[in-house]
Structures are given as C-alpha cells and as structure tokens.
Design an enzyme around this catalytic site. Structure first.
Site, PDB file in Angstrom:
ATOM      1  N   GLY A 239     -15.821  -6.868  42.307  1.00  0.00           N
ATOM      2  CA  GLY A 239     -16.960  -7.495  41.546  1.00  0.00           C
ATOM      3  C   GLY A 239     -17.742  -6.633  40.309  1.00  0.00           C
ATOM      4  O   GLY A 239     -18.488  -7.047  39.509  1.00  0.00           O
ATOM      5  N   GLU A 273     -13.002  -4.660  47.674  1.00  0.00           N
ATOM      6  CA  GLU A 273     -12.121  -5.279  47.019  1.00  0.00           C
ATOM      7  C   GLU A 273     -12.134  -5.312  45.341  1.00  0.00           C
ATOM      8  O   GLU A 273     -11.992  -6.073  44.700  1.00  0.00           O
ATOM      9  CB  GLU A 273     -11.709  -6.981  47.409  1.00  0.00           C
ATOM     10  CG  GLU A 273     -11.551  -7.438  48.762  1.00  0.00           C
ATOM     11  CD  GLU A 273     -11.740  -8.860  49.206  1.00  0.00           C
ATOM     12  OE1 GLU A 273     -11.147  -9.048  50.336  1.00  0.00           O
ATOM     13  OE2 GLU A 273     -12.599  -9.526  48.445  1.00  0.00           O
ATOM     14  N   PRO A 274     -12.104  -4.236  44.956  1.00  0.00           N
ATOM     15  CA  PRO A 274     -12.160  -3.894  43.416  1.00  0.00           C
ATOM     16  C   PRO A 274     -11.070  -4.353  42.572  1.00  0.00           C
ATOM     17  O   PRO A 274      -9.893  -3.907  43.351  1.00  0.00           O
ATOM     18  CB  PRO A 274     -12.561  -2.622  43.149  1.00  0.00           C
ATOM     19  CG  PRO A 274     -11.866  -1.999  44.266  1.00  0.00           C
ATOM     20  CD  PRO A 274     -12.243  -2.854  45.547  1.00  0.00           C
ATOM     21  N   GLY A 275     -11.062  -5.244  41.775  1.00  0.00           N
ATOM     22  CA  GLY A 275      -9.948  -5.324  40.869  1.00  0.00           C
ATOM     23  C   GLY A 275     -10.193  -4.740  39.320  1.00  0.00           C
ATOM     24  O   GLY A 275      -9.728  -3.879  38.907  1.00  0.00           O
ATOM     25  N   ARG A 276     -11.090  -5.716  38.620  1.00  0.00           N
ATOM     26  CA  ARG A 276     -11.383  -5.282  37.248  1.00  0.00           C
ATOM     27  C   ARG A 276     -11.821  -3.824  37.095  1.00  0.00           C
ATOM     28  O   ARG A 276     -11.387  -3.023  36.226  1.00  0.00           O
ATOM     29  CB  ARG A 276     -12.674  -6.082  36.804  1.00  0.00           C
ATOM     30  CG  ARG A 276     -12.681  -5.957  35.326  1.00  0.00           C
ATOM     31  CD  ARG A 276     -13.963  -6.760  34.995  1.00  0.00           C
ATOM     32  NE  ARG A 276     -14.119  -8.138  35.591  1.00  0.00           N
ATOM     33  CZ  ARG A 276     -13.696  -9.306  35.056  1.00  0.00           C
ATOM     34  NH1 ARG A 276     -13.143  -9.198  33.901  1.00  0.00           N
ATOM     35  NH2 ARG A 276     -13.744 -10.496  35.734  1.00  0.00           N
ATOM     36  N   TYR A 316     -13.527 -17.674  28.664  1.00  0.00           N
ATOM     37  CA  TYR A 316     -14.808 -17.182  29.132  1.00  0.00           C
ATOM     38  C   TYR A 316     -15.519 -16.837  27.793  1.00  0.00           C
ATOM     39  O   TYR A 316     -16.602 -15.882  27.857  1.00  0.00           O
ATOM     40  CB  TYR A 316     -14.874 -15.930  29.816  1.00  0.00           C
ATOM     41  CG  TYR A 316     -13.693 -16.103  31.277  1.00  0.00           C
ATOM     42  CD1 TYR A 316     -14.026 -16.851  32.102  1.00  0.00           C
ATOM     43  CD2 TYR A 316     -13.032 -14.944  31.280  1.00  0.00           C
ATOM     44  CE1 TYR A 316     -13.100 -16.921  33.210  1.00  0.00           C
ATOM     45  CE2 TYR A 316     -12.188 -14.890  32.370  1.00  0.00           C
ATOM     46  CZ  TYR A 316     -12.338 -15.634  33.390  1.00  0.00           C
ATOM     47  OH  TYR A 316     -11.445 -15.874  34.503  1.00  0.00           O
ATOM     48  N   CYS A 343      -1.084 -23.124  18.300  1.00  0.00           N
ATOM     49  CA  CYS A 343      -1.638 -24.357  17.671  1.00  0.00           C
ATOM     50  C   CYS A 343      -2.734 -24.982  18.601  1.00  0.00           C
ATOM     51  O   CYS A 343      -2.616 -25.884  19.042  1.00  0.00           O
ATOM     52  CB  CYS A 343      -0.691 -25.407  17.513  1.00  0.00           C
ATOM     53  SG  CYS A 343       0.856 -24.542  16.736  1.00  0.00           S
ATOM     54  N   GLU A 344      -3.797 -23.994  18.472  1.00  0.00           N
ATOM     55  CA  GLU A 344      -5.199 -24.625  19.105  1.00  0.00           C
ATOM     56  C   GLU A 344      -6.180 -23.713  18.404  1.00  0.00           C
ATOM     57  O   GLU A 344      -6.015 -22.644  18.228  1.00  0.00           O
ATOM     58  CB  GLU A 344      -5.070 -24.000  20.772  1.00  0.00           C
ATOM     59  CG  GLU A 344      -4.213 -24.437  21.625  1.00  0.00           C
ATOM     60  CD  GLU A 344      -4.573 -25.703  22.246  1.00  0.00           C
ATOM     61  OE1 GLU A 344      -5.595 -26.153  22.132  1.00  0.00           O
ATOM     62  OE2 GLU A 344      -3.845 -26.557  22.964  1.00  0.00           O
ATOM     63  N   TYR A 372      -6.733  -9.066  34.327  1.00  0.00           N
ATOM     64  CA  TYR A 372      -6.826 -10.441  34.062  1.00  0.00           C
ATOM     65  C   TYR A 372      -6.161 -10.600  32.579  1.00  0.00           C
ATOM     66  O   TYR A 372      -7.092 -11.622  31.812  1.00  0.00           O
ATOM     67  CB  TYR A 372      -8.417 -11.308  34.120  1.00  0.00           C
ATOM     68  CG  TYR A 372      -8.992 -10.703  35.396  1.00  0.00           C
ATOM     69  CD1 TYR A 372      -8.381 -11.421  36.708  1.00  0.00           C
ATOM     70  CD2 TYR A 372      -9.941  -9.908  35.936  1.00  0.00           C
ATOM     71  CE1 TYR A 372      -8.908 -11.348  37.692  1.00  0.00           C
ATOM     72  CE2 TYR A 372     -10.512  -9.828  36.952  1.00  0.00           C
ATOM     73  CZ  TYR A 372      -9.965 -10.362  37.923  1.00  0.00           C
ATOM     74  OH  TYR A 372     -10.479 -10.229  39.209  1.00  0.00           O
TER      75      TYR A 372
HETATM   76  C1  LIG Z   1     -11.181 -12.082  42.361  1.00  0.00           C
HETATM   77  C2  LIG Z   1     -11.651 -11.296  43.782  1.00  0.00           C
HETATM   78  C3  LIG Z   1     -11.834 -10.079  43.736  1.00  0.00           C
HETATM   79  C4  LIG Z   1     -11.794  -8.936  42.415  1.00  0.00           C
HETATM   80  O1  LIG Z   1     -12.972  -9.063  41.695  1.00  0.00           O
HETATM   81  P1  LIG Z   1     -13.256  -8.193  40.521  1.00  0.00           P
HETATM   82  O2  LIG Z   1     -14.227  -8.854  39.671  1.00  0.00           O
HETATM   83  O3  LIG Z   1     -11.719  -8.016  39.404  1.00  0.00           O
HETATM   84  O4  LIG Z   1     -13.500  -6.757  41.153  1.00  0.00           O
HETATM   85  C5  LIG Z   1     -12.128  -9.625  44.980  1.00  0.00           C
HETATM   86  N1  LIG Z   1     -12.237 -10.189  46.148  1.00  0.00           N
HETATM   87  C6  LIG Z   1     -11.843 -11.905  45.832  1.00  0.00           C
HETATM   88  C7  LIG Z   1     -12.195 -12.592  47.264  1.00  0.00           C
HETATM   89  C8  LIG Z   1     -11.685 -12.211  44.582  1.00  0.00           C
HETATM   90  O5  LIG Z   1     -11.449 -13.524  44.723  1.00  0.00           O
END
Ligand SMILES: *Cc1c(COP(=O)(O)O)cnc(C)c1O
Length: 419
Positions: A239, A273-276, A316, A343-344, A372
């Site tokens: 997050g 659990e970093p993604g973004r 978003y 076409c939106e 994403y």
């Molecule tokens: C989407 C998600 C993440 C990653 O979130 P980011 O904002 O991309 O870091 C981590 N854990 C869970 C369970 C998620 O659904």
C-alpha cells in the site's frame, strides 16, 4: 526516484533513448527500467534489514514473468491472488516458500493448486474460506498453513476503490470476531495457524494509517500469544504510495522507522506486500499523437493509446504526468484533454492538462505507469495489447511482444451449424 530522465531534450530510459525503443517495437508500448525495479526492491530490503522479513511483491501490480524473474533473482517473494498468478510466479522462478495467497474468493481448484505447490501460506479472508481450505487440505492429506487477514477498520485516506481495510470493505475478517476465528482455526485438523495479516489499501501517502492499523493488529497478537497461540508471521500488507504528481509518500525507510519500535515487543517474522511502490515509477507507457482536434469548448490531443491500455485514469480518475519524448520549449502551452481512440467518453489519459503543443507523430510518455498498467489492460474495441520492453543499461529486451489480430481470436470458434 526513477531512471526516465532527459538527456538534452530527449527522454531516456537508463542509457536508451525512448524513441529508439519505439523505432524497434512501435507505439504504443510499455517500457520498464531494470535499474529502478532493483533499486525499489532493495529500498525495502535495506530499510528492514534489522528485522527478519520477507518482501512478497504484490504481483497483480505487474505480473510480466521477466519482471518477476528480475525480482525473484534478488530474493523477492510473491503475494498472489489467483491460480493464474501462482502459475506465473512458479514459471518465473519465485520460490513457493516465499509465496502468500490473498483474495476473498479462492476457488477449490486454486486452493488445491496452492497446497500442491507448497506455498508458504494462505491469507484467509472469511470463516467460510477457512472451512473450505480445511476440507480441501484434508482431502489431500495435508495441513494448510494460514494467516487470518484481519480488517482493522482504519481509513487509509486514499481513493475509495483502493481502500480495503474499512468495516464496509469486502476484505478480511471483522476484527470483533478475530479471536473467535483464531480459536476455530486452531481446532481444525487440517489447518495450521501461523500468522496474522492486514492490508488496508493502496497509494497510501501518510504513515499514520500504517501505524494505527498495526497497533490494532499487535494488540490482537498480544492476546493470541498470551493464549498460547504460536503466531510466527506478521504480514503488514502493501500500500505504500508513489509520486504521480506532487504527492510525497513515505520512503520504505520512514515506514521501517515508524513501525520498528512497535515490533520489538513481539517475536514474529515480518512479511510485506509492496506492489505499486516497487514497479509504479519503474514503467512508462509511450504513445503517439494521432490528431489534434478542436471541439467548441475543448482541445483534444488524440493519441494511439487508450483506456484499454491504461485504465487508471478512467477507473480512478488517476493522474499520470504526460511528458514529451522530445522536448521543445519554443512551442506554446495549451490546456487539453489527452484521449484515446476508444468509443467511450470515459476514454482519456488526462483531462484539462496544461501541456506544450504536440503535433501529429510526436511521442508522449505517460509516466508512473509500471503498476496496474499492463496488468489491467484488455482487448476492448478489439485492440491488440501492446508490447512490454525491459531496458537494462544500453540493452533493449522485449519481454512481451505486441499481440496480433490472430491473437485476438485465440480460443474463439464459429459453431458448425453456422458454416
Ligand atoms: C493489492 C494488494 C497489495 C499491494 O498493494 P500496493 O498498493 O500495490 O502496494 C498487497 N496486498 C494485498 C492483499 C493486495 O490486495
């Protein structure tokens, strides 16, 4: 910090002019910087080096197998949310013992696949799911390691669509029933309770929601440990936000500084659990200007990328900076909408944006598109999905080629009766 910078008037990814990538694979295309990816992963590793931890990259942000392989080689794990992601992570060489499986709707097939792959643990999101995992594990003669995902009811102060830890959210087990669920889980013969999980949302730009939600979870862990539960893992989710325009999100170091003192009271292996924050600023979407169009009250720049390639602005109202691949400071600035061919009316990449005038054929870079971006792309309007390119130093590596028209029809058939 990222590796998309101007050299003179020209935008580069590391040592490669963006223009050169487009000459090779065409427009639109996604470009990722290897160096940025590695640096962002190590920012977490270094920040948390004093604490036993696992970075389980949330691969829904960007699940290209080359991106996964690059991270896996550095020791990164994976946060998976489907059987398809498990398949990708295994193909990419992520160790199953570094995989955690979240999501509110895991199917029987997915649970079985994950058990047979011997993943580290499931993050369980409901009492029903807990029972289901127990049954599936029992049929296989196995015990499933689980963490219970607790919904701490904390407002992450982000977009509602990416808030996940409020009472009204579909995610996690309600915190007032947490203790009860742990006790039930403990009695199940094919379940081994090993951890507590929380994830409150995405694109968090303040540290307080992390700290407040962690405090709630630590309170619960204290009670559980006093009752004799062996809680080995604390998973704090992902997050952490990134800079799309002028946000100043915490650095992983700030997060570590804020939460380390809280963690000293418990003996748990930390999972993140970093993604973004790992991939977001490591990628751009490059697009070409097709037409400039003046409507009565608006100016449109029509480009060859669209909402099917990058959904975040439409979904978003997310902001992405849009920069010229070749800068020209002598042309005037206009306020424009940057829109795609779909076409939106919801098909836009930017609205009322002040930008230097661009002409047909100019290339634009949609910044911070590594997370994403491609993973949310689709074939809407029968548009083939765009290629993904990884740049490392001077090297250009195509890690997903552009789809063909034939690819669009893959799996479709016309029944004999209509021959
Ligand atoms: C989407 C998600 C993440 C990653 O979130 P980011 O904002 O991309 O870091 C981590 N854990 C869970 C369970 C998620 O659904």
């Amino acid at each position: 910090m990222h590796d998309f910078q101007y050299q003179g008037n020209e935008l580069y990814c590391e040592e490669v002019p963006v223009r050169r990538v487009v000459e090779q694979v065409g427009s639109p295309c996604y470009i990722y910087s290897h160096r940025t990816l590695i640096r962002h992963f190590h920012a977490f590793e270094e920040a948390f080096q004093a604490i036993p931890h696992l970075v389980a990259y949330a691969m829904k942000a960007n699940s290209n197998i080359a991106v996964l392989r690059v991270l896996a080689r550095e020791g990164c794990g994976a946060d998976i949310v489907s059987g398809g992601e498990l398949f990708r992570a295994l193909k990419a060489g992520v160790s199953p013992q570094k995989m955690v499986f979240a999501g509110v709707g895991k199917s029987e097939e997915e649970i079985r696949y994950a058990l047979q792959s011997n993943i580290l643990m499931f993050n369980v999101e409901s009492p029903g799911e807990l029972q289901h995992i127990n049954t599936v594990a029992g049929a296989l003669g196995m015990r499933a390691r689980v963490a219970l995902r607790i919904n701490p009811d904390i407002d992450p102060q982000t977009h509602p669509y990416i808030s996940t830890g409020l009472k009204k959210s579909k995610f996690g087990i309600r915190s007032d029933r947490a203790l009860e669920e742990f006790e039930i889980a403990h009695q199940l013969p094919h379940i081994e309770v090993v951890g507590v999980h929380k994830h409150i949302g995405s694109q968090l730009t303040k540290i307080n929601p992390f700290v407040d939600s962690l405090k709630k979870i630590l309170e619960l862990i204290g009670i559980l440990q006093a009752k004799g539960f062996n809680i080995q893992y604390l998973n704090i989710g992902g997050g952490l936000g990134i800079t799309y325009s002028d946000e100043t999100p915490p650095h992983p170091r700030d997060l570590a500084e804020a939460i380390s003192p809280l963690l000293s009271t418990i003996k748990c292996h930390l999972i993140m659990e970093p993604g973004r924050s790992i991939v977001g600023n490591a990628g751009i979407l490059v697009t070409k200007v097709l037409y400039n169009k003046d409507a009565e009250t608006k100016r449109f720049v029509i480009v060859d990328a669209a909402m099917n390639d990058l959904l975040r602005p439409s979904l978003y109202e997310a902001h992405h900076d849009i920069l010229p691949v070749m800068k020209n400071e002598s042309v005037p600035v206009n306020t424009v909408d940057v829109v795609g061919p779909i076409c939106e009316s919801g098909d836009f990449l930017a609205k009322d944006r002040k930008m230097r005038e661009s002409k047909q054929g100019d290339l634009l870079a949609v910044m911070s598109a590594g997370a994403y971006g491609f993973t949310m792309s689709s074939n809407y309007n029968s548009r083939p999905r765009v290629p993904e390119v990884l740049v490392k130093g001077k090297a250009i590596m195509v890690i997903r080629k552009r789809e063909s028209f034939e690819d669009l029809l893959r799996g479709e058939t016309i029944p004999e009766v209509f021959a």
